[in-house]
Design a protein around this motif. Structure first.
Motif, PDB file in Angstrom:
ATOM      1  N   SER A 165      26.563  19.660 -84.788  1.00 20.72           N
ATOM      2  CA  SER A 165      26.505  20.854 -85.510  1.00 20.72           C
ATOM      3  C   SER A 165      27.566  21.813 -85.027  1.00 20.72           C
ATOM      4  N   GLN A 166      28.586  21.496 -84.330  1.00 15.51           N
ATOM      5  CA  GLN A 166      29.619  22.411 -83.963  1.00 15.51           C
ATOM      6  C   GLN A 166      30.627  22.284 -84.854  1.00 15.51           C
ATOM      7  N   SER A 167      31.347  23.461 -85.472  1.00 10.27           N
ATOM      8  CA  SER A 167      32.225  23.517 -86.487  1.00 10.27           C
ATOM      9  C   SER A 167      33.754  23.091 -85.816  1.00 10.27           C
ATOM     10  N   GLY A 168      33.750  23.620 -84.380  1.00  9.77           N
ATOM     11  CA  GLY A 168      34.971  23.306 -83.624  1.00  9.77           C
ATOM     12  C   GLY A 168      35.315  21.767 -83.465  1.00  9.77           C
ATOM     13  N   VAL A 169      34.268  20.799 -83.445  1.00 10.18           N
ATOM     14  CA  VAL A 169      34.324  19.447 -82.963  1.00 10.18           C
ATOM     15  C   VAL A 169      34.406  18.622 -84.337  1.00 10.18           C
ATOM     16  N   VAL A 170      35.399  17.722 -84.416  1.00 10.14           N
ATOM     17  CA  VAL A 170      35.686  16.884 -85.629  1.00 10.14           C
ATOM     18  C   VAL A 170      35.359  15.483 -85.102  1.00 10.14           C
ATOM     19  N   LEU A 171      34.332  14.765 -85.927  1.00 10.07           N
ATOM     20  CA  LEU A 171      34.040  13.439 -85.414  1.00 10.07           C
ATOM     21  C   LEU A 171      34.044  12.999 -86.785  1.00 10.07           C
ATOM     22  N   HIS A 172      34.614  11.864 -87.119  1.00  9.64           N
ATOM     23  CA  HIS A 172      34.630  10.907 -88.301  1.00  9.64           C
ATOM     24  C   HIS A 172      33.582   9.734 -88.202  1.00  9.64           C
ATOM     25  N   ARG A 173      33.613   8.955 -87.115  1.00  9.02           N
ATOM     26  CA  ARG A 173      32.582   7.851 -87.321  1.00  9.02           C
ATOM     27  C   ARG A 173      31.828   7.750 -85.943  1.00  9.02           C
ATOM     28  N   LEU A 174      30.202   7.587 -86.155  1.00  9.85           N
ATOM     29  CA  LEU A 174      29.605   7.517 -85.101  1.00  9.85           C
ATOM     30  C   LEU A 174      28.658   6.246 -84.941  1.00  9.85           C
ATOM     31  N   LEU A 203      19.233  13.760 -85.294  1.00  5.90           N
ATOM     32  CA  LEU A 203      20.583  13.371 -86.042  1.00  5.90           C
ATOM     33  C   LEU A 203      20.644  14.203 -87.220  1.00  5.90           C
ATOM     34  N   ALA A 204      19.544  14.056 -87.954  1.00  5.71           N
ATOM     35  CA  ALA A 204      19.347  14.682 -89.133  1.00  5.71           C
ATOM     36  C   ALA A 204      19.682  16.134 -89.143  1.00  5.71           C
ATOM     37  N   GLN A 205      19.133  16.743 -88.342  1.00  2.00           N
ATOM     38  CA  GLN A 205      19.409  18.199 -88.081  1.00  2.00           C
ATOM     39  C   GLN A 205      20.786  18.562 -88.018  1.00  2.00           C
ATOM     40  N   GLY A 206      21.460  17.669 -87.168  1.00  2.95           N
ATOM     41  CA  GLY A 206      22.988  17.918 -86.942  1.00  2.95           C
ATOM     42  C   GLY A 206      23.728  17.519 -88.312  1.00  2.95           C
ATOM     43  N   LEU A 207      23.178  16.577 -89.096  1.00  6.78           N
ATOM     44  CA  LEU A 207      24.005  16.274 -90.387  1.00  6.78           C
ATOM     45  C   LEU A 207      23.871  17.528 -91.402  1.00  6.78           C
ATOM     46  N   LEU A 208      22.876  18.354 -91.446  1.00  2.80           N
ATOM     47  CA  LEU A 208      22.768  19.356 -92.223  1.00  2.80           C
ATOM     48  C   LEU A 208      23.809  20.269 -92.166  1.00  2.80           C
ATOM     49  N   HIS A 209      24.548  20.633 -90.950  1.00  2.00           N
ATOM     50  CA  HIS A 209      25.526  21.306 -90.430  1.00  2.00           C
ATOM     51  C   HIS A 209      26.923  20.498 -90.678  1.00  2.00           C
ATOM     52  N   ASN A 210      27.073  19.438 -90.348  1.00  2.00           N
ATOM     53  CA  ASN A 210      28.211  18.527 -90.367  1.00  2.00           C
ATOM     54  C   ASN A 210      28.927  18.558 -91.541  1.00  2.00           C
ATOM     55  N   LYS A 211      30.424  18.638 -91.577  1.00  2.00           N
ATOM     56  CA  LYS A 211      31.323  18.553 -92.660  1.00  2.00           C
ATOM     57  C   LYS A 211      32.340  17.608 -92.208  1.00  2.00           C
ATOM     58  N   THR A 212      32.184  16.692 -91.290  1.00  2.00           N
ATOM     59  CA  THR A 212      33.501  15.824 -90.925  1.00  2.00           C
ATOM     60  C   THR A 212      33.067  14.253 -90.923  1.00  2.00           C
ATOM     61  N   LEU A 213      31.745  14.080 -90.671  1.00  2.00           N
ATOM     62  CA  LEU A 213      31.470  12.708 -90.354  1.00  2.00           C
ATOM     63  C   LEU A 213      31.303  11.991 -91.625  1.00  2.00           C
ATOM     64  N   THR A 214      31.957  10.827 -91.648  1.00  2.00           N
ATOM     65  CA  THR A 214      31.824   9.979 -92.785  1.00  2.00           C
ATOM     66  C   THR A 214      31.329   8.530 -92.612  1.00  2.00           C
ATOM     67  N   VAL A 215      31.027   8.174 -91.313  1.00  2.00           N
ATOM     68  CA  VAL A 215      30.169   7.036 -91.193  1.00  2.00           C
ATOM     69  C   VAL A 215      29.281   7.108 -90.001  1.00  2.00           C
TER      70      VAL A 215
END
Length: 204
Positions: free
Chosen positions: A29-38, A54-66
């Motif tokens: 949920s943090q814009s300053g943290v870039v995570l690509h794969r979890l 985790l679904a709540q975090g995905l609502l805001h996330n713009k970097t996770l691809t996997v």
């Protein structure tokens, strides 16, 4: 400049619900943290409650691809939480829920998300869905809506018969996007030809 993390892997007994909440709030949920794969595996503490967090975090996330939640005690409810979040997430392109009790209902929810993604002004990015060993039967396969942009679908080690496999084969042929369908080791399949590796690894 923020924090960049390419991959993050967690497994039992390290993972607790508290750690899942931390991942969602402090990383996803943090814009300053870039995570690509979890990747989280063999962690029953996740469950549907963790999937909802985790679904709540995905609502805001713009970097996770996997996102991979393998053997994490999810049910159809957990699948529904994630499916609803993915209607708004525009970066996740690979989701694996292998080894969870998703069932036909969860399968339908996730496929319905892919269809809805096509109708949105900005389509969902999801192109790969792994639901191997998730308790999916012919009933779920026959009620599967046409997928929009899904390229890869994993349904190995479920309870799908030859009739369900043939239905999936026709769905792949009718799809403009799908190129890979994995259906190995479904015990109800009687036809050796339908259970071949060629069938599961190439476009039909």
């Amino acid at each position: 400049h923020g924090t960049k993390i390419t991959n993050a892997r967690f497994g039992s007994p390290v993972v607790t619900y508290k750690s899942i909440a931390h991942i969602s709030k402090s990383i996803l949920s943090q814009s300053g943290v870039v995570l690509h794969r979890l990747y989280i595996s063999k962690s029953p503490a996740v469950g549907d409650r963790g999937a909802a967090t985790l679904a709540q975090g995905l609502l805001h996330n713009k970097t996770l691809t996997v996102l991979s939640l393998t053997e994490c005690s999810l049910t159809q409810d957990g699948a529904k939480y994630l499916a609803n979040a993915l209607r708004r997430n525009r970066t996740l392109n690979r989701l694996s829920l292998e080894g969870n009790a998703i069932s036909d209902t969860g399968f339908r929810e996730l496929c319905h998300h892919v269809v809805l993604g096509k109708e949105e002004s900005t389509p969902s990015a999801l192109t790969s869905l792994n639901l191997s060993q998730c308790g999916i039967t012919d009933a779920g396969v026959f009620n599967m809506p046409p997928t929009a942009q899904l390229k890869e679908l994993h349904l190995s080690r479920n309870d799908i018969s030859d009739a369900g496999v043939l239905h999936l084969a026709h769905a792949v042929m009718d799809s403009d996007a799908m190129t890979h369908l994995y259906i190995n080791n479904n015990p109800k399949q009687k036809s050796t030809r339908l259970n071949s590796s060629h069938m599961s690894e190439s476009r039909m």
